[in-house]
Design an enzyme around this catalytic site. Structure first.
Site, PDB file in Angstrom:
ATOM      1  N   ASN A   1     -24.853 -66.621 -58.973  1.00 58.62           N
ATOM      2  CA  ASN A   1     -24.261 -65.422 -58.352  1.00 58.62           C
ATOM      3  C   ASN A   1     -22.926 -65.763 -57.695  1.00 58.62           C
ATOM      4  O   ASN A   1     -21.977 -64.977 -57.774  1.00 58.62           O
ATOM      5  CB  ASN A   1     -25.230 -64.809 -57.337  1.00 58.62           C
ATOM      6  CG  ASN A   1     -26.243 -63.901 -58.015  1.00 58.62           C
ATOM      7  OD1 ASN A   1     -25.895 -62.823 -58.487  1.00 58.62           O
ATOM      8  ND2 ASN A   1     -27.492 -64.349 -58.095  1.00 58.62           N
TER       9      ASN A   1
ATOM     10  N   ARG B   1     -33.421 -68.951 -47.119  1.00 59.22           N
ATOM     11  CA  ARG B   1     -33.775 -69.241 -45.739  1.00 59.22           C
ATOM     12  C   ARG B   1     -33.689 -67.962 -44.926  1.00 59.22           C
ATOM     13  O   ARG B   1     -32.737 -67.197 -45.059  1.00 59.22           O
ATOM     14  CB  ARG B   1     -32.779 -70.268 -45.196  1.00 59.22           C
ATOM     15  CG  ARG B   1     -33.417 -71.073 -44.140  1.00 59.22           C
ATOM     16  CD  ARG B   1     -32.734 -72.276 -43.712  1.00 59.22           C
ATOM     17  NE  ARG B   1     -33.223 -72.556 -42.370  1.00 59.22           N
ATOM     18  CZ  ARG B   1     -34.406 -73.060 -42.119  1.00 59.22           C
ATOM     19  NH1 ARG B   1     -35.228 -73.361 -43.094  1.00 59.22           N
ATOM     20  NH2 ARG B   1     -34.789 -73.272 -40.873  1.00 59.22           N
TER      21      ARG B   1
ATOM     22  N   HIS C   1     -31.490 -59.501 -54.233  1.00 59.06           N
ATOM     23  CA  HIS C   1     -32.906 -59.802 -54.437  1.00 59.06           C
ATOM     24  C   HIS C   1     -33.280 -59.471 -55.887  1.00 59.06           C
ATOM     25  O   HIS C   1     -32.919 -58.406 -56.384  1.00 59.06           O
ATOM     26  CB  HIS C   1     -33.760 -58.985 -53.465  1.00 59.06           C
ATOM     27  CG  HIS C   1     -35.205 -59.315 -53.591  1.00 59.06           C
ATOM     28  ND1 HIS C   1     -35.734 -60.500 -53.121  1.00 59.06           N
ATOM     29  CD2 HIS C   1     -36.225 -58.647 -54.180  1.00 59.06           C
ATOM     30  CE1 HIS C   1     -37.027 -60.537 -53.406  1.00 59.06           C
ATOM     31  NE2 HIS C   1     -37.349 -59.424 -54.045  1.00 59.06           N
TER      32      HIS C   1
HETATM   33  C1  GAR Z   1     -31.217 -65.158 -57.694  1.00 57.61           C
HETATM   34  O1  GAR Z   1     -32.084 -64.663 -58.682  1.00 57.61           O
HETATM   35  C2  GAR Z   1     -31.378 -64.365 -56.412  1.00 57.61           C
HETATM   36  O2  GAR Z   1     -31.603 -62.999 -56.633  1.00 57.61           O
HETATM   37  C3  GAR Z   1     -32.580 -65.023 -55.808  1.00 57.61           C
HETATM   38  O3  GAR Z   1     -32.376 -66.404 -56.032  1.00 57.61           O
HETATM   39  C4  GAR Z   1     -31.654 -66.560 -57.245  1.00 57.61           C
HETATM   40  C5  GAR Z   1     -30.471 -67.447 -56.968  1.00 57.61           C
HETATM   41  O4  GAR Z   1     -29.800 -67.740 -58.150  1.00 57.61           O
HETATM   42  N1  GAR Z   1     -32.705 -64.724 -54.426  1.00 57.61           N
HETATM   43  C6  GAR Z   1     -33.886 -64.494 -53.846  1.00 57.61           C
HETATM   44  O5  GAR Z   1     -34.949 -64.564 -54.428  1.00 57.61           O
HETATM   45  C7  GAR Z   1     -33.821 -64.122 -52.373  1.00 57.61           C
HETATM   46  N2  GAR Z   1     -35.061 -63.567 -51.944  1.00 57.61           N
HETATM   47  P1  GAR Z   1     -28.334 -68.344 -58.124  1.00 57.61           P
HETATM   48  O6  GAR Z   1     -28.376 -69.523 -57.156  1.00 57.61           O
HETATM   49  O7  GAR Z   1     -28.121 -68.795 -59.538  1.00 57.61           O
HETATM   50  O8  GAR Z   1     -27.382 -67.286 -57.699  1.00 57.61           O
END
Ligand code: GAR
Length: 225
Positions: A21, A98, A116
């Site tokens: 992201n 976190r 999310h």
């Molecule tokens: C993503 O899918 C994000 O939506 C999720 O962690 C991943 C991070 O991916 N976040 C959560 O689950 C928060 N509750 P990335 O490091 O490749 O962006």
């Protein structure tokens, strides 16, 4: 809250892992579709791949290992100090695994966003994609929201819906969701940069939103019904 910005929005991006992201935010800034600048990327995990991505693009990075702090509040206080030093306008949680304390939330009121990987308020928590897959929903998706004191609970800015297909695995579904995350997160940040988001209670009003009201999705398809 309406913020009129003339300068690019100053972002502090918090990560814990892969940073895909973060990458999509960087890419949109470089394409100029997102009028923002990343002032600092902070990870609570020194091995996060996202740190390498950031450095590749010449961004400032900091590692703040939570295990080095006695309390959550101590950790958050140090986070606040760094982010304030960089005078950031918006805190972007991009896979930051976190929970932040009220100390942090009070330091950046209505200025923290999270993404999310599920259609909130369903499937909150750390395994949004897996939980949706196991539940057997026909659609899932992702949500960008402002952060409040609840977990994955704050006012929703934008959501994207994807189908869950019969042959999907947890991984293929997660992959379909992630592609949409990469589209909606930069969009949400740009809406904030343009001062188009107004929070009233639980609701986020998007000024001049392009909306479509003649659409309904069905999975499986209605096939003539
Ligand atoms: C993503 O899918 C994000 O939506 C999720 O962690 C991943 C991070 O991916 N976040 C959560 O689950 C928060 N509750 P990335 O490091 O490749 O962006």
């Amino acid at each position: 809250m309406v913020i009129k910005m003339t300068e690019p929005l100053k972002l502090g991006v918090l990560i814990s892992g892969s940073g895909s992201n973060l990458q999509s935010i960087i890419d949109n800034i470089e394409k100029d579709t997102l009028k923002a600048v990343i002032k600092i990327v902070i990870s609570n995990n020194k091995h996060a791949l996202g740190l390498e991505r950031a450095q590749k693009h010449g961004l400032s990075v900091a590692v703040l290992q939570h295990e080095h702090f006695k309390t959550r509040e101590d950790f958050d206080t140090e986070l606040i100090r760094i982010l304030k030093d960089y005078e950031i306008d918006l805190v972007v949680l991009a896979g930051f695994m976190r929970i932040l304390t009220p100390v942090f939330l009070r330091a950046f009121p209505q200025k923290i966003m999270n993404i999310h990987p599920a259609l909130l308020p369903s499937f909150r928590g750390t395994h949004g994609q897996k939980n949706a897959y196991e539940y057997g929903v026909k659609f899932s998706g992702c949500t960008v929201h402002f952060v409040n004191e609840g977990v994955d609970d704050g006012p929703i800015i934008i959501q994207s819906v994807v189908p869950v297909l019969q042959n999907d695995t947890e991984e293929s579904l997660a992959c379909r969701i992630l592609k949409e995350e990469h589209r909606i997160y930069p969009r949400a940040i740009q809406l904030f940069a343009e001062g188009r988001l107004k929070i009233t209670g639980r609701k986020v009003q998007v000024n001049n939103a392009e909306e479509i009201d003649e659409i309904a999705l069905h999975n499986p398809a209605l096939a003539g019904f």
